[in-house]
Design an enzyme around this catalytic site. Structure first.
Site, PDB file in Angstrom:
ATOM      1  N   SER A 120       0.920  -1.332   0.075  1.00  0.00           N
ATOM      2  CA  SER A 120      -0.105  -0.066  -0.206  1.00  0.00           C
ATOM      3  C   SER A 120       1.029   1.132  -0.140  1.00  0.00           C
ATOM      4  O   SER A 120       2.000   1.316   0.364  1.00  0.00           O
ATOM      5  CB  SER A 120      -0.908   0.068   1.338  1.00  0.00           C
ATOM      6  OG  SER A 120      -1.335   1.359   1.419  1.00  0.00           O
ATOM      7  N   TYR A 132      -3.800  -0.798   9.902  1.00  0.00           N
ATOM      8  CA  TYR A 132      -3.872  -0.884   8.662  1.00  0.00           C
ATOM      9  C   TYR A 132      -2.129  -0.569   8.203  1.00  0.00           C
ATOM     10  O   TYR A 132      -1.687  -1.352   7.291  1.00  0.00           O
ATOM     11  CB  TYR A 132      -4.742  -0.152   7.770  1.00  0.00           C
ATOM     12  CG  TYR A 132      -4.716  -0.188   6.062  1.00  0.00           C
ATOM     13  CD1 TYR A 132      -5.431  -1.386   5.461  1.00  0.00           C
ATOM     14  CD2 TYR A 132      -3.917   0.441   5.560  1.00  0.00           C
ATOM     15  CE1 TYR A 132      -5.201  -1.785   4.257  1.00  0.00           C
ATOM     16  CE2 TYR A 132      -3.901   0.320   4.105  1.00  0.00           C
ATOM     17  CZ  TYR A 132      -4.542  -0.631   3.463  1.00  0.00           C
ATOM     18  OH  TYR A 132      -4.555  -0.923   2.175  1.00  0.00           O
TER      19      TYR A 132
HETATM   20  N1  NAP Z   1      -8.469  -0.024  -3.196  1.00  0.00           N
HETATM   21  C1  NAP Z   1      -7.203   0.734  -2.929  1.00  0.00           C
HETATM   22  O1  NAP Z   1      -7.333   1.673  -3.257  1.00  0.00           O
HETATM   23  C2  NAP Z   1      -6.319  -0.114  -2.563  1.00  0.00           C
HETATM   24  C3  NAP Z   1      -4.936   0.446  -2.148  1.00  0.00           C
HETATM   25  C4  NAP Z   1      -3.824   0.097  -1.713  1.00  0.00           C
HETATM   26  C5  NAP Z   1      -3.935  -1.397  -1.009  1.00  0.00           C
HETATM   27  N2  NAP Z   1      -5.215  -2.045  -1.313  1.00  0.00           N
HETATM   28  C6  NAP Z   1      -5.088  -3.338  -0.945  1.00  0.00           C
HETATM   29  O2  NAP Z   1      -5.568  -4.041  -2.061  1.00  0.00           O
HETATM   30  C7  NAP Z   1      -6.225  -5.307  -1.459  1.00  0.00           C
HETATM   31  C8  NAP Z   1      -7.739  -5.641  -1.930  1.00  0.00           C
HETATM   32  O3  NAP Z   1      -8.428  -4.236  -1.510  1.00  0.00           O
HETATM   33  P1  NAP Z   1      -9.719  -3.761  -2.197  1.00  0.00           P
HETATM   34  O4  NAP Z   1      -9.439  -2.300  -2.482  1.00  0.00           O
HETATM   35  O5  NAP Z   1     -10.134  -4.732  -3.352  1.00  0.00           O
HETATM   36  O6  NAP Z   1     -10.725  -4.022  -1.032  1.00  0.00           O
HETATM   37  P2  NAP Z   1     -12.573  -4.709  -0.995  1.00  0.00           P
HETATM   38  O7  NAP Z   1     -12.934  -4.414  -2.178  1.00  0.00           O
HETATM   39  O8  NAP Z   1     -12.778  -4.306   0.342  1.00  0.00           O
HETATM   40  O9  NAP Z   1     -12.163  -6.235  -0.945  1.00  0.00           O
HETATM   41  C9  NAP Z   1     -11.282  -6.991  -0.039  1.00  0.00           C
HETATM   42  C10 NAP Z   1     -11.469  -8.514  -0.155  1.00  0.00           C
HETATM   43  O10 NAP Z   1     -11.110  -8.997   1.062  1.00  0.00           O
HETATM   44  C11 NAP Z   1     -12.252  -9.897   1.632  1.00  0.00           C
HETATM   45  N3  NAP Z   1     -12.020  -9.887   3.071  1.00  0.00           N
HETATM   46  C12 NAP Z   1     -12.066  -8.826   4.071  1.00  0.00           C
HETATM   47  N4  NAP Z   1     -12.082  -9.321   5.151  1.00  0.00           N
HETATM   48  C13 NAP Z   1     -11.718 -10.705   5.215  1.00  0.00           C
HETATM   49  C14 NAP Z   1     -12.018 -11.860   6.262  1.00  0.00           C
HETATM   50  N5  NAP Z   1     -12.001 -11.442   7.507  1.00  0.00           N
HETATM   51  N6  NAP Z   1     -11.670 -13.050   5.733  1.00  0.00           N
HETATM   52  C15 NAP Z   1     -11.575 -13.263   4.202  1.00  0.00           C
HETATM   53  N7  NAP Z   1     -11.764 -12.334   3.480  1.00  0.00           N
HETATM   54  C16 NAP Z   1     -11.766 -11.048   3.740  1.00  0.00           C
HETATM   55  C17 NAP Z   1     -13.417  -9.348   1.307  1.00  0.00           C
HETATM   56  O11 NAP Z   1     -14.406 -10.246   1.463  1.00  0.00           O
HETATM   57  P3  NAP Z   1     -15.891  -9.717   1.358  1.00  0.00           P
HETATM   58  O12 NAP Z   1     -16.210  -9.656  -0.153  1.00  0.00           O
HETATM   59  O13 NAP Z   1     -16.662 -10.792   2.176  1.00  0.00           O
HETATM   60  O14 NAP Z   1     -16.012  -8.354   1.793  1.00  0.00           O
HETATM   61  C18 NAP Z   1     -12.926  -8.874  -0.177  1.00  0.00           C
HETATM   62  O15 NAP Z   1     -12.974 -10.053  -1.207  1.00  0.00           O
HETATM   63  C19 NAP Z   1      -6.209  -5.199   0.095  1.00  0.00           C
HETATM   64  O16 NAP Z   1      -5.048  -5.794   0.611  1.00  0.00           O
HETATM   65  C20 NAP Z   1      -6.027  -3.598   0.318  1.00  0.00           C
HETATM   66  O17 NAP Z   1      -5.204  -3.514   1.476  1.00  0.00           O
HETATM   67  C21 NAP Z   1      -6.276  -1.537  -1.847  1.00  0.00           C
END
Ligand code: NAP
Length: 245
Positions: free
Chosen positions: A153, A166
């Site tokens: 991140s 986080y």
């Molecule tokens: N979006 C950004 O701008 C951004 C930037 C930097 C890094 N990231 C990183 O990218 C990764 C994906 O993020 P995203 O933005 O795609 O987030 P998201 O849309 O909220 O998706 C998160 C995923 O993780 C799953 N998850 C959350 N808690 C869980 C648990 N307790 N057990 C199993 N699965 C779980 C969620 O399942 P559910 O569908 O059940 O909720 C979902 O599939 C993360 O590691 C995040 O830190 C994202």
């Protein structure tokens, strides 16, 4: 890296486990990996959402995926072992492990940070990748060419106030990635991480509710570095962090 143009069959015959494949970046990467020939193991905690991704892949005529539900907040070591046993029974090995699942947790000053929320966020974001990696390493060792990918991140390069567990969990993942890359240096397993940047997902919306979502890159637009690290073109690349934007 965004300009990476993978051949259509890049991931043919590769077994790819993606955590958090039910939504956001994980879902987009799962669909892209399947479209490039991978057999994808869809991990998440919501079976209904995972079935939606499964159906999209099957209806598109891509290799039939598998669904492995596990709630990282609640799972104990035995459940991770069951997950690895299920993969061993069905596929006998694992070629790619993407640690993508994550939660934002609370954002608050350290002085007021809720301890239970801190522990929960650390558990999902950094303990779970550790346990899953440890459990899957025997399966990854059976691959001719394995790749482990952690999710980084912007808070690693630019730490900032109030991001709490986080931020610390992402530093933890980055440390874990580098340590593991060093430990596995002379093996067939490479270990790297990806910082997706700002991406239009629920997590981003939760972090920046006032932001104009339409201006953010979609998850589908940032899959290039993931496919690169999943496939043979990244052979020999180890211990590095890639930026999607
Ligand atoms: N979006 C950004 O701008 C951004 C930037 C930097 C890094 N990231 C990183 O990218 C990764 C994906 O993020 P995203 O933005 O795609 O987030 P998201 O849309 O909220 O998706 C998160 C995923 O993780 C799953 N998850 C959350 N808690 C869980 C648990 N307790 N057990 C199993 N699965 C779980 C969620 O399942 P559910 O569908 O059940 O909720 C979902 O599939 C993360 O590691 C995040 O830190 C994202």
């Amino acid at each position: 890296m965004l300009s990476y143009s993978p051949p259509p069959n890049l991931l043919q015959n590769r077994i790819v486990l993606i955590t958090g494949a039910s939504d956001g970046i994980g879902k987009a990467v799962a669909l892209a990996a399947a479209a490039h020939g991978a057999t994808v193991i869809l991990h998440g905690r919501n079976v209904r959402k995972l079935e939606g991704v499964y159906d999209t892949i099957v209806n598109a005529g891509h290799p039939r995926p598998s669904i492995l539900p596990l709630d990282f907040e609640k799972a104990g070591p035995a459940e991770y072992e069951q997950l690895a046993t299920a993969i061993e029974k069905e596929f006998g090995r694992l070629d790619v492990l993407l640690h993508n699942a994550g939660m934002l947790g609370e954002r608050a000053p350290i002085e007021h940070y809720d301890v239970a929320k801190w522990l929960r966020t650390m558990h999902v974001n950094v303990n779970s990748p550790f346990i899953l990696t440890r459990t899957c390493l025997p399966l990854l060792r059976r691959s001719e060419d394995a790749s482990i990918v952690f999710t980084s991140s912007g808070v690693v390069a630019r730490p900032r106030a109030f991001w709490g567990a986080y931020l610390v969990s992402k530093w933890g993942c980055e440390g874990l990635m580098r340590m593991l890359a060093d430990e596995l240096e002379n093996t067939r397993i490479r270990v790297n991480s990806i910082n997706p940047g700002k991406v239009r997902t629920n997590m981003r919306l939760q972090a920046y509710p006032a932001e104009n979502r339409d201006l953010l890159p979609t998850p589908e637009s940032i899959v290039g570095p993931y496919l690169y690290l999943f496939g043979p073109d990244s052979k020999g690349i180890n211990g590095r962090t890639f930026e999607c934007q």
